[in-house]
Enzyme design. Structure first.
Site, PDB file in Angstrom:
ATOM      1  N   GLU A   1      82.503  37.242  15.509  1.00 54.95           N
ATOM      2  CA  GLU A   1      83.237  38.363  16.128  1.00 54.95           C
ATOM      3  C   GLU A   1      82.957  38.358  17.616  1.00 54.95           C
ATOM      4  O   GLU A   1      81.808  38.200  18.038  1.00 54.95           O
ATOM      5  CB  GLU A   1      82.795  39.718  15.571  1.00 54.95           C
ATOM      6  CG  GLU A   1      83.350  40.050  14.226  1.00 54.95           C
ATOM      7  CD  GLU A   1      82.985  41.468  13.771  1.00 54.95           C
ATOM      8  OE1 GLU A   1      82.938  42.385  14.601  1.00 54.95           O
ATOM      9  OE2 GLU A   1      82.735  41.613  12.557  1.00 54.95           O
TER      10      GLU A   1
ATOM     11  N   GLU B   1      77.199  42.616   9.673  1.00 57.90           N
ATOM     12  CA  GLU B   1      76.336  43.394  10.590  1.00 57.90           C
ATOM     13  C   GLU B   1      75.268  44.173   9.832  1.00 57.90           C
ATOM     14  O   GLU B   1      75.189  45.405   9.886  1.00 57.90           O
ATOM     15  CB  GLU B   1      77.193  44.328  11.458  1.00 57.90           C
ATOM     16  CG  GLU B   1      78.071  43.534  12.419  1.00 57.90           C
ATOM     17  CD  GLU B   1      78.774  44.375  13.474  1.00 57.90           C
ATOM     18  OE1 GLU B   1      78.972  45.577  13.235  1.00 57.90           O
ATOM     19  OE2 GLU B   1      79.146  43.835  14.527  1.00 57.90           O
TER      20      GLU B   1
END
Ligand code: BG6
Length: 487
Positions: A383, A196
């Site tokens: 995810e 991320e």
């Protein structure tokens, strides 16, 4: 059949939230070892010492004074220290993943376990630990998918160098990458550089003391250069390596058809897409450069940096998808939503989890289409999942039908994107396939797993593993290659 035969079904974890063993086997301290637990109401806190020897705590959004160093208070509970103890349960856990039929397993390597101080000194015991993991995965026919760096940095680099603000960290990181690429050649083929990357800021994640925008962007530039160098190194060491980037993708819809709201949504979306642009297209997008000019942000670059970024582009886009959001041009409508994750507008068309994360399966298909249309390289959903409080019944069963429902709807959306929109999707690794510590709140009670771990928010529990209802459901999904999603 919607999904290709070799589709990578699996699950995802990260070292700091799952591994534990924070000082075992020669591991050094990482920044996340000095961050407390929290809750919906109370933020996680960074423990640190100032030059005068006094101890303090600040939230992750706040800056630390110059010269402050991370501090582990012996009286305090830090969830990363034991986490859910993969360090001692790896064999049992991998057997459970195999029982579910995993084709792949996403995990991260703790930088401070391989390079305890983050410099050029290697900890052989750390390397041997991951050798055991990769061998065990191979024994079960499970392909490792490795995030090289997930949300932390060796504490020494934060204390001594101000983390990613210092250019030397690029060399240290590339050395770490080279070490693991060489060591695990033939064992690991799928990699991602930074988890991320668009969320990285603060002392805990990138080791910087001053959280201001210019400092954060200087550090970001170093991260982009480091990622590009790592990608090139990884390809050189093993041309079979597939190296991706990883972004938190939260599509935003305009709150109304008012062009001002549409533009607000465009700005929200391109902010996160700009991180993909750099790593996939190989350059900073024009809007970002204009923003720097307007705000007087000057990024210090070394000669050749732009060329490095242009050459070290990634092979695929890994992304997390949990929720969507909405944008408005009216500042009075914009509040912190999504569990205080970002300034946005609450979408009245969607329900939310107990932590305020909007549930939007179609948003996943929208994301897949947008990303594939825009970048045209393979995508990997690394995810996705539903954080919820689970109840263990008297007979030990855990009926997490809310989680099954979430996954069913999201997998259907993913299937539509592959089958009807022609998206090239490599795989799917639901987050926290085994319960682990929440990154946002540091809680255990916000659970994502198919496998339950007996541990509470204060670190009490036996760490025993048990199968939730969703375990058996996901097993069937994998067995049928996504054809059987149940009722
Ligand atoms: C992503 C992170 O932001 O979302 C994970 O990559 C994190 O590390 C996950 O755990 C879920 O967020 P949270 O706050 O519910 O743990």
């Amino acid at each position: 059949m919607a999904f290709p035969k070799d589709f990578l079904w699996g699950g995802a974890t990260a070292a700091n939230q799952y591994e534990g063993g924070y000082l075992s086997g020669g591991k050094g301290l990482s920044t996340l070892d000095a961050i407390t637990g929290g809750s919906k109401e109370h933020p996680r806190m960074i423990s640190f010492k100032t030059k005068d020897g006094k101890t303090h705590q600040v939230t992750r959004e706040q800056s630390l004074p110059a010269g402050a160093v991370g501090y582990v208070d012996p009286e305090q509970y830090y969830p990363s220290h034991v986490a859910t103890d993969f360090y001692h349960h790896w064999q049992e856990d991998i057997a459970l993943f195999a029982e579910m039929g995993f084709k792949c397993f996403r995990m991260s390597i703790s930088w401070a376990r391989i390079c305890p101080k983050g410099d050029f000194a290697i900890n052989e015991e750390g390397l041997a630990f991951y050798d055991r993991i990769f061998d065990e995965l191979q024994k079960h026919g499970i392909e490792p998918v490795v995030t090289i760096n997930h949300f932390d940095i060796p504490m020494h680099l934060a204390d001594e160098l101000d983390g990613w603000l210092d250019r030397q960290v690029v060399d240290y990181f590339v050395f770490f990458c080279e070490t693991i690429f060489k060591r695990y050649k033939g064992k690991v083929r799928y990699w991602m550089t930074f988890n991320e990357i668009n969320f990285l800021r603060s002392w805990t994640q990138i080791g910087i003391h001053d959280n201001s925008k210019p400092k954060r962007w200087q550090a970001m530039h170093h991260l982009f250069v480091a990622s590009a160098k790592a990608v090139m190194k990884g390809h050189e060491i093993d041309p079979d390596n597939q190296i991706g980037m990883m972004v938190a993708y939260i599509p935003s819809y305009p709150m109304t058809a008012d062009p001002k709201d549409v533009f607000a949504a465009l700005q929200f979306n391109r902010d996160q897409e700009s991180f993909i642009d750099v790593q996939v297209k190989g350059y900073y997008p024009a809007h970002r450069i204009k923003e720097f000019e307007r705000e007087g942000i000057v990024i210090e670059k070394l000669e050749g940096d732009d060329e490095l970024i242009a050459q070290g582009t990634v092979d695929y886009i890994g992304f997390s998808y949990y929720m969507s959001t909405a944008s408005s041009a009216d500042p009075d409508k914009v509040k912190y939503v999504g569990g205080n994750q970002m300034p946005a507008v609450k979408n009245p068309y969607l329900t939310e989890s107990d932590w305020g994360w909007a549930v939007d399966p179609l948003g996943l298909r929208i994301s897949l289409c947008k990303l594939y249309d825009r970048y045209n390289i393979p995508l990997f959903i690394v995810e996705n999942g539903f954080g919820a409080q689970d109840v263990v019944e008297a007979d030990g069963t855990i009926n997490d039908d809310y989680r099954i429902q979430y996954f069913r709807d999201h997998i259907q959306a993913m299937k539509d994107a592959v089958e009807l929109d022609g998206v090239d999707l490599m795989g799917y690794t639901p987050w926290g396939c085994i319960d682990l510590v929440s990154a946002g709140t540091g809680e255990m009670s916000k659970r994502y797993g198919f496998i339950y771990v007996d541990l509470d928010d204060e670190g009490q529990g036996t760490l025993a593993r048990s199968r939730k209802q969703s375990f058996f459901w996901y097993q069937k999904v994998i067995e049928s290659n996504g054809e059987s999603l149940g009722e």
